[in-house]
Scaffold this active site. Structure first.
Site, PDB file in Angstrom:
ATOM      1  N   LYS A 112       0.845  -1.208   0.000  1.00  0.00           N
ATOM      2  CA  LYS A 112       0.000   0.000   0.000  1.00  0.00           C
ATOM      3  C   LYS A 112       0.873   1.248   0.000  1.00  0.00           C
ATOM      4  O   LYS A 112       0.563   2.242  -0.670  1.00  0.00           O
ATOM      5  CB  LYS A 112      -0.906   0.037   1.239  1.00  0.00           C
ATOM      6  CG  LYS A 112      -2.018  -0.991   1.204  1.00  0.00           C
ATOM      7  CD  LYS A 112      -3.215  -0.494   0.417  1.00  0.00           C
ATOM      8  CE  LYS A 112      -4.347  -1.473   0.490  1.00  0.00           C
ATOM      9  NZ  LYS A 112      -4.979  -1.838  -0.728  1.00  0.00           N
ATOM     10  N   LYS A 195      -3.657 -10.967  -7.232  1.00  0.00           N
ATOM     11  CA  LYS A 195      -4.974 -11.422  -6.760  1.00  0.00           C
ATOM     12  C   LYS A 195      -6.078 -10.496  -7.268  1.00  0.00           C
ATOM     13  O   LYS A 195      -5.834  -9.302  -7.494  1.00  0.00           O
ATOM     14  CB  LYS A 195      -4.989 -11.494  -5.234  1.00  0.00           C
ATOM     15  CG  LYS A 195      -4.902 -10.145  -4.569  1.00  0.00           C
ATOM     16  CD  LYS A 195      -5.302 -10.217  -3.105  1.00  0.00           C
ATOM     17  CE  LYS A 195      -5.281  -8.832  -2.487  1.00  0.00           C
ATOM     18  NZ  LYS A 195      -5.948  -8.680  -1.229  1.00  0.00           N
ATOM     19  N   LYS A 198     -10.337  -5.043  -5.951  1.00  0.00           N
ATOM     20  CA  LYS A 198     -10.972  -3.854  -6.498  1.00  0.00           C
ATOM     21  C   LYS A 198      -9.947  -2.760  -6.774  1.00  0.00           C
ATOM     22  O   LYS A 198     -10.090  -1.986  -7.704  1.00  0.00           O
ATOM     23  CB  LYS A 198     -12.019  -3.352  -5.506  1.00  0.00           C
ATOM     24  CG  LYS A 198     -13.236  -2.841  -6.201  1.00  0.00           C
ATOM     25  CD  LYS A 198     -14.176  -2.185  -5.247  1.00  0.00           C
ATOM     26  CE  LYS A 198     -14.580  -0.840  -5.780  1.00  0.00           C
ATOM     27  NZ  LYS A 198     -15.039   0.063  -4.758  1.00  0.00           N
TER      28      LYS A 198
HETATM   29  P1  AMP Z   1     -11.135  -7.698   1.889  1.00  0.00           P
HETATM   30  O1  AMP Z   1     -11.942  -7.422   0.676  1.00  0.00           O
HETATM   31  O2  AMP Z   1      -9.692  -7.344   1.725  1.00  0.00           O
HETATM   32  O3  AMP Z   1     -11.765  -7.183   3.134  1.00  0.00           O
HETATM   33  O4  AMP Z   1     -11.107  -9.276   2.028  1.00  0.00           O
HETATM   34  C1  AMP Z   1     -12.157  -9.996   2.600  1.00  0.00           C
HETATM   35  C2  AMP Z   1     -11.877 -11.459   2.510  1.00  0.00           C
HETATM   36  O5  AMP Z   1     -11.825 -11.860   1.125  1.00  0.00           O
HETATM   37  C3  AMP Z   1     -10.541 -11.880   3.117  1.00  0.00           C
HETATM   38  O6  AMP Z   1     -10.715 -13.111   3.773  1.00  0.00           O
HETATM   39  C4  AMP Z   1      -9.637 -12.048   1.931  1.00  0.00           C
HETATM   40  O7  AMP Z   1      -8.617 -12.997   2.158  1.00  0.00           O
HETATM   41  C5  AMP Z   1     -10.609 -12.531   0.875  1.00  0.00           C
HETATM   42  N1  AMP Z   1     -10.129 -12.166  -0.465  1.00  0.00           N
HETATM   43  C6  AMP Z   1     -10.140 -10.939  -1.031  1.00  0.00           C
HETATM   44  N2  AMP Z   1      -9.625 -10.985  -2.284  1.00  0.00           N
HETATM   45  C7  AMP Z   1      -9.277 -12.277  -2.497  1.00  0.00           C
HETATM   46  C8  AMP Z   1      -8.710 -12.977  -3.600  1.00  0.00           C
HETATM   47  N3  AMP Z   1      -8.422 -12.368  -4.748  1.00  0.00           N
HETATM   48  N4  AMP Z   1      -8.491 -14.311  -3.466  1.00  0.00           N
HETATM   49  C9  AMP Z   1      -8.827 -14.962  -2.313  1.00  0.00           C
HETATM   50  N5  AMP Z   1      -9.355 -14.359  -1.250  1.00  0.00           N
HETATM   51  C10 AMP Z   1      -9.589 -13.042  -1.333  1.00  0.00           C
END
Ligand code: AMP
Length: 333
Positions: A112, A195, A198
Site C-alpha cells: 500500500k 490477486k 478492487k
Molecule cells: P477484503 O476485501 O480485503 O476485506 O477481504 C475480505 C476477505 O476476502 C478476506 O478473507 C480475503 O482474504 C478474501 N479475499 C479478497 N480478495 C481475495 C482474492 N483475490 N483471493 C482470495 N481471497 C480473497
C-alpha cells in the site's frame, strides 16, 4: 463448548469472486458447525476515506449479500464492526504492544505504501492490530480467509501470545487461518495484476452481481498471451489466471479440453474466454438474482443487523470485562 469462528469482509463496494471463494464460501459451511461471528469490517474500510454516503451504501450492500447468499442469523452472529465499539477498545490495548518495526515489515503495508504514497495513514500501518482485535474480541480460533491474509493471521497469533505472556495468563487462544479445501485460496484477477482486487481496477474484478453483458465484456478483454502458445510451452501467468478462474466454475471436462488444446499448441484464446464467460454467467446469474432481490429488503436487513449487534456486543462486553481486569484497570464503575 463449540470452537469460535470469526471473519469479516470490508465494505468497499460489493463482493467479488475473490471474497466469495477466498472467504465467504467457507462462512456458509462453518456457520453450521461452529459458534461463528461474521462481521462487516466498516472500521477497516476507513483507511480508504469513503464518503459517509458511500460507506452507508457499501455496508448495506454487503449485508444484503451476506444474507442473500446464505448466511443465517439464527445460525451465526452477523454484525457491523462499528456496532461493537469494544473492538476499538481492544485495538487500543493491543496497539500498546505492537511495534513499529514489525508493522512496517507487513507485506500488505509495504504494498500500500508503494501504490498509494499520498495516503500512508496510521490505520494502514496498524491494520493487522485491528484485525487481531476483531478476532480476539470473540476469542476466535478459526478464521476463514483467503491466502492474502496469511501474514495478518500470523500477526494475530503474535499479539495474542504477547498479551498472554505480558500478563502471565492464558486468555487469548491462537487463531488459525482456515479454508475448507486443503489450502488457502487466491483468486486471480483478469488483468494479470496478482490477486483479484478492487484496487487493481474495474477491469480486474468480477462482482457477484455482475450484469451478463458487463461480465462477458470483462472476460473477453481479459489479458492472455499475444498469440497461441506453442506445443508444450508453459502457461504464462495471465493464461494460468484464466485456467484458475475456470477451475472455479467450469466442469472438469471443459478444463481438460482446453488444457489439452494448450498442451498441443494452437489453443484459441477467444474460444477459451468465450467458454469461461458462459460458465461464469451460469455461476453468477442465480447469485445476481438473489442479491438484487435482497437489496430492496431494507427493514429485514435492519432487523438482522440489530439482532447481530446485540449478540456480538454481549460476547464482546464479557471479553473486555476480563481483559480490563487482567490489565489492571479498576473495572468497578
Ligand atoms: P477484503 O476485501 O480485503 O476485506 O477481504 C475480505 C476477505 O476476502 C478476506 O478473507 C480475503 O482474504 C478474501 N479475499 C479478497 N480478495 C481475495 C482474492 N483475490 N483471493 C482470495 N481471497 C480473497
Amino acid at each position: 463448548m463449540k470452537e469460535v469462528v470469526v471473519s469479516g469482509i470490508r465494505p468497499t463496494g460489493k463482493l467479488h469472486l475473490g471474497n466469495f471463494f477466498g472467504a465467504f464460501k467457507n462462512f456458509l459451511t462453518l456457520q453450521e458447525q461452529y459458534d461463528s461471528y461474521f462481521f462487516i469490517a466498516d472500521y477497516h474500510s476507513l483507511t480508504t476515506h469513503p464518503t459517509p454516503g458511500d460507506l452507508k451504501g457499501s455496508v448495506k450492500r454487503v449485508l444484503a449479500e451476506y444474507i442473500a447468499l446464505g448466511l443465517d442469523p439464527e445460525k451465526c452472529t452477523i454484525y457491523l464492526q462499528s456496532d461493537v465499539p469494544q473492538t476499538a477498545e481492544l485495538y487500543l490495548f493491543l496497539n500498546m504492544n505492537a511495534y513499529l518495526g514489525e508493522l512496517e515489515r507487513v507485506t500488505s503495508f509495504k504494498e500500500k505504501a508503494r501504490t498509494q504514497p499520498n495516503n500512508i495513514n496510521a490505520g494502514l500501518l496498524t491494520y493487522p492490530v485491528l484485525m487481531a482485535a476483531d478476532i480476539l474480541l470473540h476469542r476466535g480460533v478459526k478464521v476463514p480467509v483467503g491466502k492474502d491474509q496469511e501474514q495478518h493471521l500470523e500477526m494475530s497469533r503474535t499479539f495474542a501470545n504477547r498479551f498472554n505472556r505480558l500478563y502471565n495468563c492464558d486468555f487469548f487462544p491462537e487463531p488459525q487461518a482456515v479454508s475448507l479445501g486443503d489450502n488457502l485460496v487466491k483468486v486471480p484477477g483478469l488483468t494479470d495484476s496478482g490477486k483479484m482486487s478492487k484496487s487493481a481496477g474495474e477491469a480486474d474484478t468480477i462482482y457477484l452481481n455482475e450484469e451478463a453483458s458487463v461480465l462477458n465484456k470483462k472476460i473477453m478483454r481479459a489479458v492472455t498471451d499475444s498469440g497461441p502458445a506453442e506445443a508444450g510451452a508453459p502457461r504464462s501467468s495471465a493464461v494460468q489466471n484464466l485456467f484458475d478462474l475456470m477451475a472455479l466454475v467450469s466442469s472438469p471436462e471443459t478444463i481438460e479440453f482446453f488444457d489439452n488444446q494448450h498442451k498441443a499448441g494452437g489453443i484459441r484464446y477467444g474460444d477459451f474466454k468465450k467458454q469461461l464467460a458462459t460458465d461464469m454467467e451460469l455461476f453468477i446469474a442465480p447469485l445476481r438474482e438473489k442479491i438484487d432481490a435482497m437489496l430492496g429488503n431494507e427493514k429485514l436487513l435492519d432487523e438482522i443487523a440489530a439482532f447481530g449487534a446485540e449478540k456480538a456486543r454481549k460476547n464482546a462486553q464479557e471479553t473486555m470485562r476480563q481483559v480490563r481486569d487482567i490489565i489492571g484497570f479498576s473495572n468497578k464503575y
